[in-house]
Write a protein that holds these residues in place. Structure first.
Motif, PDB file in Angstrom:
ATOM      1  N   CYS A  21      11.016   1.467  -3.267  1.00  0.00           N
ATOM      2  CA  CYS A  21      11.544   2.478  -2.350  1.00  0.00           C
ATOM      3  C   CYS A  21      10.793   2.398  -1.017  1.00  0.00           C
ATOM      4  O   CYS A  21       9.564   2.310  -0.997  1.00  0.00           O
ATOM      5  CB  CYS A  21      11.356   3.857  -2.965  1.00  0.00           C
ATOM      6  SG  CYS A  21      11.889   5.212  -1.922  1.00  0.00           S
ATOM      7  N   SER A  23       9.954   4.568   0.926  1.00  0.00           N
ATOM      8  CA  SER A  23       9.016   5.670   1.147  1.00  0.00           C
ATOM      9  C   SER A  23       7.585   5.267   0.824  1.00  0.00           C
ATOM     10  O   SER A  23       6.640   5.849   1.348  1.00  0.00           O
ATOM     11  CB  SER A  23       9.412   6.897   0.327  1.00  0.00           C
ATOM     12  OG  SER A  23       9.277   6.632  -1.051  1.00  0.00           O
ATOM     13  N   LEU A  26       5.736   4.142   4.048  1.00  0.00           N
ATOM     14  CA  LEU A  26       5.514   5.046   5.169  1.00  0.00           C
ATOM     15  C   LEU A  26       4.025   5.167   5.473  1.00  0.00           C
ATOM     16  O   LEU A  26       3.221   5.366   4.565  1.00  0.00           O
ATOM     17  CB  LEU A  26       6.068   6.440   4.867  1.00  0.00           C
ATOM     18  CG  LEU A  26       7.579   6.585   4.882  1.00  0.00           C
ATOM     19  CD1 LEU A  26       7.967   8.000   4.463  1.00  0.00           C
ATOM     20  CD2 LEU A  26       8.145   6.267   6.239  1.00  0.00           C
ATOM     21  N   ARG A  40      13.448  15.682  -3.029  1.00  0.00           N
ATOM     22  CA  ARG A  40      14.744  15.007  -3.155  1.00  0.00           C
ATOM     23  C   ARG A  40      15.417  15.339  -4.487  1.00  0.00           C
ATOM     24  O   ARG A  40      16.623  15.524  -4.551  1.00  0.00           O
ATOM     25  CB  ARG A  40      14.583  13.483  -3.046  1.00  0.00           C
ATOM     26  CG  ARG A  40      14.376  12.948  -1.656  1.00  0.00           C
ATOM     27  CD  ARG A  40      15.639  12.988  -0.794  1.00  0.00           C
ATOM     28  NE  ARG A  40      16.845  12.558  -1.467  1.00  0.00           N
ATOM     29  CZ  ARG A  40      17.257  11.306  -1.621  1.00  0.00           C
ATOM     30  NH1 ARG A  40      16.554  10.314  -1.150  1.00  0.00           N
ATOM     31  NH2 ARG A  40      18.381  11.042  -2.257  1.00  0.00           N
ATOM     32  N   CYS A 107      12.623   8.123   5.953  1.00  0.00           N
ATOM     33  CA  CYS A 107      13.046   7.075   5.021  1.00  0.00           C
ATOM     34  C   CYS A 107      13.929   6.050   5.724  1.00  0.00           C
ATOM     35  O   CYS A 107      13.813   4.849   5.478  1.00  0.00           O
ATOM     36  CB  CYS A 107      13.773   7.680   3.821  1.00  0.00           C
ATOM     37  SG  CYS A 107      12.649   8.521   2.680  1.00  0.00           S
ATOM     38  N   TRP A 114      11.240  -2.136   7.292  1.00  0.00           N
ATOM     39  CA  TRP A 114      10.730  -2.632   6.012  1.00  0.00           C
ATOM     40  C   TRP A 114       9.974  -3.949   6.173  1.00  0.00           C
ATOM     41  O   TRP A 114       8.834  -4.082   5.744  1.00  0.00           O
ATOM     42  CB  TRP A 114      11.915  -2.779   5.057  1.00  0.00           C
ATOM     43  CG  TRP A 114      11.622  -3.348   3.722  1.00  0.00           C
ATOM     44  CD1 TRP A 114      11.681  -4.664   3.358  1.00  0.00           C
ATOM     45  CD2 TRP A 114      11.242  -2.628   2.553  1.00  0.00           C
ATOM     46  NE1 TRP A 114      11.366  -4.801   2.039  1.00  0.00           N
ATOM     47  CE2 TRP A 114      11.101  -3.572   1.513  1.00  0.00           C
ATOM     48  CE3 TRP A 114      11.014  -1.288   2.279  1.00  0.00           C
ATOM     49  CZ2 TRP A 114      10.732  -3.212   0.225  1.00  0.00           C
ATOM     50  CZ3 TRP A 114      10.655  -0.934   0.983  1.00  0.00           C
ATOM     51  CH2 TRP A 114      10.520  -1.883  -0.019  1.00  0.00           C
TER      52      TRP A 114
END
Length: 132
Positions: A21, A23, A26, A40, A107, A114
């Protein structure tokens, strides 16, 4: 706020949070490591602890409890007891719901960047390994 009965809400998928993911990349956090994932999970309505454990199967029950307590303390999640305390549900408060939009933006940013984030981490790790 109308709360749907548990039986009418869709079940949470065990694959809701892929190990890859964005996240996890981050460089900043919303609360603790698991807080954004908990928020979420609560997006579509209240959930029982056992329901949260399905997509959050990588977090221990103890750490999930700590995360839920931290979110409750911050006013983002409300804990409700039913049937004399034998049934507990967690739900987003209006303040918690207001976090969904900035989290979605973060996100989306991580997904967009990424490759850059991965490259930066790999370069850092490679240079750090040479210094050790």
């Amino acid at each position: 706020m109308t709360v749907q009965p548990v039986s009418s809400r869709p079940q949470l998928s065990p694959d809701m949070f892929d190990e890859l993911c964005p996240s996890t990349l981050l460089p900043f956090r919303f609360g603790d490591k698991w807080a954004p994932l908990v928020l979420r999970c609560l997006e579509d309505g209240p959930r029982r602890f056992s329901e949260l454990r399905v997509p959050l199967n990588r977090v221990t029950p103890k750490v999930l409890t700590q995360s839920l307590r931290g979110l409750e303390r911050s006013g983002l999640v409300a804990r409700s007891e039913y049937d004399g305390g034998t049934r507990v549900e967690y739900a987003l408060t209006p303040l918690g719901r207001s976090m969904l939009e900035p989290m979605a933006a973060a996100c989306a940013w991580a997904a967009e960047h990424w490759d850059e984030l991965l490259d930066a981490r790999e370069a850092y790790d490679a240079s750090s390994a040479g210094q050790a």
